[in-house]
Write a protein that holds these residues in place. Structure first.
Motif, PDB file in Angstrom:
ATOM      1  N   ALA A   1    -120.216  18.989 -27.537  1.00 13.99           N
ATOM      2  CA  ALA A   1    -120.210  18.011 -26.460  1.00 13.99           C
ATOM      3  C   ALA A   1    -120.806  18.647 -25.212  1.00 13.99           C
ATOM      4  N   ASP A   2    -120.951  17.879 -24.159  1.00  7.87           N
ATOM      5  CA  ASP A   2    -121.530  18.395 -22.920  1.00  7.87           C
ATOM      6  C   ASP A   2    -120.726  19.579 -22.412  1.00  7.87           C
TER       7      ASP A   2
ATOM      8  N   LYS B   1    -117.341  19.747 -35.655  1.00 11.00           N
ATOM      9  CA  LYS B   1    -117.409  18.773 -34.579  1.00 11.00           C
ATOM     10  C   LYS B   1    -118.622  19.095 -33.717  1.00 11.00           C
TER      11      LYS B   1
END
Length: 360
Positions: free
Chosen positions: A257-258, A254
Motif C-alpha cells: 500500500a502507499d 498482501k
C-alpha cells in the motif's frame, strides 16, 4: 489430492446435509457456492492432513501450536476497535422489514430469536418460508457487517429492545428490557459438518478414504458423517459455533500500500470448500513433484475462541492474518441461485442495512 476431494464431497453432499436438516433452524432448498482464488504465493514447512494428530485434540491448542512465531515473540492484544475492523468486511444476511429493522421469530412461546446468516442461500430460504405463510409481508434480505454487530448485538447487553409487527408504525412498537431477544449467528451447514468431520477423523479413517480413491462408497461416506454427528467434541450446536478453517503452511502476499511494503499474511476461511480449492489449484501449478503431493495441515477453530485469543497477548501475530468472507462481495447475488434478486439490493449498497440494526 484425491482424498481432499473425497472429504469435501462428503461434507458438501446432499445426503450429508439431509442428516443435519432436522436440527438446523432453517435449511435452504438449494445450495451453491461461488468463490474466487486469492493470490497464494508460498507454503511453509511441514505437512500432515488435519495436523497429522493421531488422537482427539483441542482445536485451540492445536492452532496455537501451529501458528506461534518461531522467534518466540509475544504480540500485543488487539483492541476492540481492531477486532471490529478485522471482522468488518464479513457480510451477514438477515430477514428485515422494508426499513431494515430485524425480523424476530418465535420458535416457541418462550423464545424470541433474530437470525444472522453467513450463507445468503439460507437467508433467502428463511425469507421464502416467511413469505409462504403470508405473501403480504413486506420483507427483504439486508446485509450487515459482522464487525459492526459483533460486540454491540451478538455479544452485547441488549438492555432495551423495541418490537413491533412488520409493516406497522413505530408508534405500535413495544419496548422490552432484560435481553428478551436472542441473536443467533448461523454458519453454512456444510461447513459445520466439515468442521465436525475434521475433529473426528483419525489417520486410520483417512487411510481408508485414500484407498477408496475414485470408488468412494455411500457406506464409507455415511460412516464418516455419522461419526462426525455423534462424536465431535465441538460445533455441536447449529448456531453461534462458527468454524474458521486454515492451512498452517499456506500464505498469501498482501500488495504494498502507499508508504508500506508488501506483507505476508495467513488466510483464514469461513468456507472449507474455498480453502481446499485454493490449496489444490496452487499445488497443482507447482513444478516440484514433492510439492504437488504435499498434504496440508488443516485446522479448524471456533470464531468466538479465535476472537478471545486475539483480545489477549499471544505468540500468534493476528495482525498478519486475514479472514476471508464465505461469499466474495462481487459474487453475492450470483451465489444466491434463484433468489439472487433479493440479495442485489442488500449487497449492492453499504453493509449495515437500515432501521434498527443498520445504524450500529
Amino acid at each position: 489430492m484425491k482424498f481432499l476431494s473425497n472429504f469435501v464431497a462428503i461434507a458438501f453432499s446432499s445426503a450429508a446435509i439431509a442428516n443435519m436438516c432436522s436440527a438446523a433452524p432453517f435449511v435452504p432448498s438449494k445450495l451453491s457456492t461461488s468463490a474466487s482464488v486469492p493470490n497464494v504465493f508460498g507454503i511453509g514447512r511441514g505437512g500432515g492432513l488435519f495436523g497429522g494428530a493421531g488422537k482427539k485434540r483441542d482445536s485451540e491448542d492445536d492452532v496455537k501450536d501451529k501458528l506461534r512465531a518461531e522467534s518466540g515473540e509475544t504480540f500485543p492484544a488487539l483492541s476492540q476497535e481492531e477486532i471490529e475492523e478485522w471482522l468488518g468486511h464479513i457480510p451477514l444476511f438477515a430477514v428485515t422489514d422494508s426499513n431494515g429493522a430485524g425480523v424476530v421469530l418465535k420458535p416457541d412461546n418462550d423464545t424470541s430469536v433474530m437470525y444472522f446468516f453467513l450463507s445468503p442461500q439460507m437467508a433467502n430460504a428463511t425469507l421464502a418460508q416467511l413469505k409462504g405463510t403470508n405473501d403480504e409481508l413486506d420483507l427483504k434480505i439486508s446485509a450487515f457487517s459482522l464487525g459492526k454487530i459483533w460486540y454491540k448485538v451478538l455479544n452485547g447487553d441488549q438492555s432495551e429492545i423495541k418490537l413491533k409487527q412488520p409493516g406497522t408504525d413505530d408508534s405500535a412498537a413495544e419496548t422490552f428490557t432484560g435481553g428478551k431477544v436472542e441473536y443467533r449467528l448461523v454458519p453454512d451447514t456444510r461447513d459445520l459438518l466439515g468442521a465436525r468431520m475434521l475433529l473426528t477423523m483419525t489417520p486410520e479413517d483417512g487411510e481408508e478414504m485414500k484407498k477408496a480413491g475414485d470408488e468412494m462408497t455411500p457406506e464409507l461416506a455415511q460412516k464418516a458423517v455419522e461419526k462426525a454427528m455423534t462424536e465431535s467434541p465441538e460445533f455441536k450446536e447449529n448456531y453461534n459455533e462458527i468454524p474458521i478453517f486454515l492451512i498452517a503452511q499456506m500464505r498469501m502476499q498482501k500488495p504494498a500500500a502507499d508508504g508500506e511494503e508488501a506483507k505476508t499474511i495467513l488466510p483464514m476461511y469461513f468456507s472449507l470448500q474455498t480453502m481446499v480449492s485454493t490449496w489444490q489449484q496452487f499445488m497443482g501449478a507447482q513444478s516440484d513433484p514433492e510439492l504437488k503431493t504435499m498434504e496440508p495441515a488443516i485446522n479448524v477453530m471456533n470464531l468466538h475462541k479465535l476472537v478471545d485469543m486475539m483480545s489477549k497477548p499471544s505468540e500468534i501475530d493476528f495482525r498478519s492474518c486475514l479472514l476471508l468472507p464465505p461469499v466474495p462481495i462481487g459474487n453475492r447475488a450470483g451465489a444466491a441461485g434463484d433468489s439472487g434478486a433479493e440479495l442485489q439490493g442488500a449487497a449492492g449498497g453499504q453493509m449495515g442495512g437500515g432501521g434498527t440494526l443498520g445504524d450500529l
